[in-house]
Design an enzyme around this catalytic site. Structure first.
Site, short mmCIF file in Angstrom:
data_model
loop_
_atom_site.label_atom_id
_atom_site.label_comp_id
_atom_site.label_asym_id
_atom_site.label_seq_id
_atom_site.Cartn_x
_atom_site.Cartn_y
_atom_site.Cartn_z
N LYS A 77 0.81 -1.21 0.00
CA LYS A 77 0.00 0.00 0.00
C LYS A 77 0.86 1.27 0.00
CE LYS A 77 -3.93 -2.26 2.19
NZ LYS A 77 -4.90 -2.18 3.31
N ARG A 90 -1.12 -14.98 3.73
CA ARG A 90 -2.08 -14.35 4.65
C ARG A 90 -1.61 -14.46 6.10
NH1 ARG A 90 -6.26 -11.16 3.17
NH2 ARG A 90 -7.47 -12.02 4.85
N THR A 103 -5.56 -7.77 10.28
CA THR A 103 -5.81 -6.57 9.46
C THR A 103 -5.47 -5.31 10.23
OG1 THR A 103 -7.55 -7.71 8.24
CG2 THR A 103 -7.57 -5.32 8.17
N ARG A 124 2.37 -6.89 9.29
CA ARG A 124 1.59 -5.79 9.87
C ARG A 124 1.98 -5.52 11.32
NH1 ARG A 124 -3.77 -8.04 7.17
NH2 ARG A 124 -3.75 -6.87 5.21
N ASN A 138 -2.08 -0.23 6.80
CA ASN A 138 -1.61 -1.49 7.40
C ASN A 138 -0.65 -2.23 6.47
OD1 ASN A 138 -3.40 -2.43 5.48
ND2 ASN A 138 -4.65 -3.62 6.91
N HIS A 160 -1.88 -5.77 1.31
CA HIS A 160 -3.08 -6.56 1.04
C HIS A 160 -2.63 -7.84 0.36
CE1 HIS A 160 -6.87 -7.91 -0.74
NE2 HIS A 160 -6.14 -8.13 -1.83
#
EC number: 2.7.4.6
Length: 133
Positions: A9, A85, A91, A102, A112, A115
């Site tokens: 991000k 993941r 999240t 994260r 965070n 993705h």
């Protein structure tokens, strides 16, 4: 071998953490098979996050994701979707375990860091959206 989609991000790019995050995937034996840096248009962000339209955080998420450059990647490896993941962590960075991406680098939601696709169907859709397949 399974493929998954990962997006770093705008906060990751702005804070110069791209290399450190990619290194985590490579250290786990994953291969980056495609990668590109781009700035999401409003239309692309709305398509990408269409499933969240109408939720209270949607507008803030779209604004954040169009605020700067992202790095889109296709990562390949054994059980890539589930393993990647797990590597991300919760999240919300405040709830993410230390040692997760994260947990170590995230600030708050939506900043965070990252993705990753949550299913094979999502991975295929997101890879198609970002890499045109």
């Amino acid at each position: 071998m399974e493929r998954t989609f990962v997006a770093l991000k705008p906060d990751t790019v702005e804070r110069k953490l791209v290399g450190r995050v990619i290194q985590r995937f490579e250290d786990r034996g994953f291969e980056i098979v495609e990668m590109r840096m781009l700035t999401l248009t409003m239309e692309m962000a709305e398509e990408y996050y269409g499933e969240h339209k109408g939720k209270e955080f949607y507008e803030r998420l779209i604004k954040f994701m169009t605020s700067g450059r992202i790095v889109a990647m296709v990562i390949k490896g054994e059980r890539a979707i589930s393993t990647v993941r797990k590597m991300l962590g919760n999240t919300c960075p405040c709830d993410a375990e230390p040692g997760t991406i994260r947990g170590d680098f995230g600030l708050y939601t939506p900043a965070n860091i990252i993705h990753a696709s949550d299913s094979l169907e999502s991975a295929e859709r997101e890879i198609d959206l970002f890499f045109g397949r």
